[in-house]
Design an enzyme around this catalytic site. Structure first.
Site, PDB file in Angstrom:
ATOM      1  N   LYS A  52      -5.474   6.079 -40.658  1.00  0.00           N
ATOM      2  CA  LYS A  52      -4.770   5.566 -41.970  1.00  0.00           C
ATOM      3  C   LYS A  52      -4.300   6.432 -42.686  1.00  0.00           C
ATOM      4  CE  LYS A  52      -7.908   1.356 -42.093  1.00  0.00           C
ATOM      5  NZ  LYS A  52      -8.989   0.826 -42.571  1.00  0.00           N
ATOM      6  N   GLN A  96     -13.964   0.583 -46.132  1.00  0.00           N
ATOM      7  CA  GLN A  96     -14.197   0.490 -44.698  1.00  0.00           C
ATOM      8  C   GLN A  96     -15.311  -0.289 -44.151  1.00  0.00           C
ATOM      9  OE1 GLN A  96     -11.915   1.218 -42.385  1.00  0.00           O
ATOM     10  NE2 GLN A  96     -12.950   0.459 -40.745  1.00  0.00           N
ATOM     11  N   ASP A 119      -6.842  -4.976 -48.218  1.00  0.00           N
ATOM     12  CA  ASP A 119      -7.208  -5.852 -47.088  1.00  0.00           C
ATOM     13  C   ASP A 119      -7.023  -7.165 -47.035  1.00  0.00           C
ATOM     14  OD1 ASP A 119      -8.179  -3.845 -45.029  1.00  0.00           O
ATOM     15  OD2 ASP A 119      -9.941  -3.652 -46.243  1.00  0.00           O
TER      16      ASP A 119
END
Length: 283
Positions: A52, A96, A119
């Site tokens: 990412k 995460q 997200d």
């Protein structure tokens, strides 16, 4: 033989568009910024976060990774999120998974401001998705990427019989909402479904997200169906594979995603695109 849905190539196209959007925003004095928080040393998470970070830098997005020790408390993590929530230079925040046992993942998801929810997991944004809101809001990145794949490969969604195998909050549930919003007839099957293949064999669009290697075989697929494999598993020999038995499935399906090189690159491309969208919407 099924047509291959090339997620890698499509992600490149999406990333090129995202970079152009970043350049346009920077010309207006807006610098899209993503914060990724990782707690502990899970190796798969470390790799994913590095990917990412690398992609963000390539696209001109400011990306900071905050690495926290395994013993971090929930209160400490919440305090850090609050700091970034109040920072006007930050447009996207993501934490995460997985998180250590002492931290309640749902509480962390709720803590991220809906307007910075890279997200798309915050319950407020999930509510907007399920109510088919016409407002701007982020959506879970993997389903978002899959919808782009279906569009790019001219898969007809309105009126299609779509079957999703798996009901997670990350893929299955938001995927069902997106397909329903796009006028598909949606069925979700899972570990308690009796005679699962009776459903999968009727699917025009079959999306599989279970984490069980080679769960779906060619015999479970309707001839000509579009098959999207979200899984990233290892077989008995340690070889990377998906939730769909690719060799038997490609002989039956009309279109199919490979593993790797299918859904994975599109998830990261969606995250980058969504970070830039959050920056646009913040103004």
């Amino acid at each position: 033989m099924a047509e291959l849905i090339d997620g890698k190539q499509l992600a490149k196209t999406i990333n090129d568009q995202t970079k152009q959007s970043v350049d346009e925003l920077k010309a207006q004095g807006i610098n899209p910024k993503l914060i990724v928080i990782i707690v502990g040393g899970d190796k798969a998470s470390q790799v994913y976060v590095r990917n990412k970070q690398r992609k963000a830098v390539q696209l001109g997005i400011i990306s900071e990774t905050k690495q926290l020790p395994e013993e971090t408390t929930q209160a400490e993590l919440l305090a850090l999120i609050d700091l970034y929530n109040q920072d006007d230079t930050v447009h996207g925040i993501m934490v995460q998974s997985p998180l250590p046992a002492q931290i309640d993942e749902a509480a962390i998801t709720r803590a991220i401001l809906p307007t910075k929810d890279a997200d798309g997991f915050n319950p407020e944004n999930v509510g907007k998705l399920y109510s088919n809101s016409n407002l701007n809001f982020p959506v879970s990145c993997t389903p978002k990427g899959i919808m782009m794949m279906l569009k790019a490969y001219q898969v007809t969604v309105p009126g299609a019989n779509a079957v999703i195998v798996g009901r997670s909050n990350i893929v299955g549930r938001p995927m069902a909402a997106l397909l329903l919003n796009a006028s598909a007839t949606v069925t979700v099957v899972h570990s308690h479904t009796q005679d699962m293949s009776a459903y999968t064999r009727k699917a025009d669009i079959l999306i599989v997200a279970t984490g069980i290697a080679n769960l779906i075989k060619g015999e479970d697929i309707k001839p000509g169906a579009t098959v999207i494999d979200v899984g990233m598993d290892r077989d008995a020999n340690g070889k990377l594979t998906g939730d769909v038995d690719f060799d038997s499935a490609k002989a039956v399906a009309g279109k199919i995603t490979p593993v790797p090189g299918g859904v994975g690159p599109m998830t990261i491309a969606s995250l980058m695109q969504q970070t830039v969208e959050l920056a646009k919407w913040s103004e």
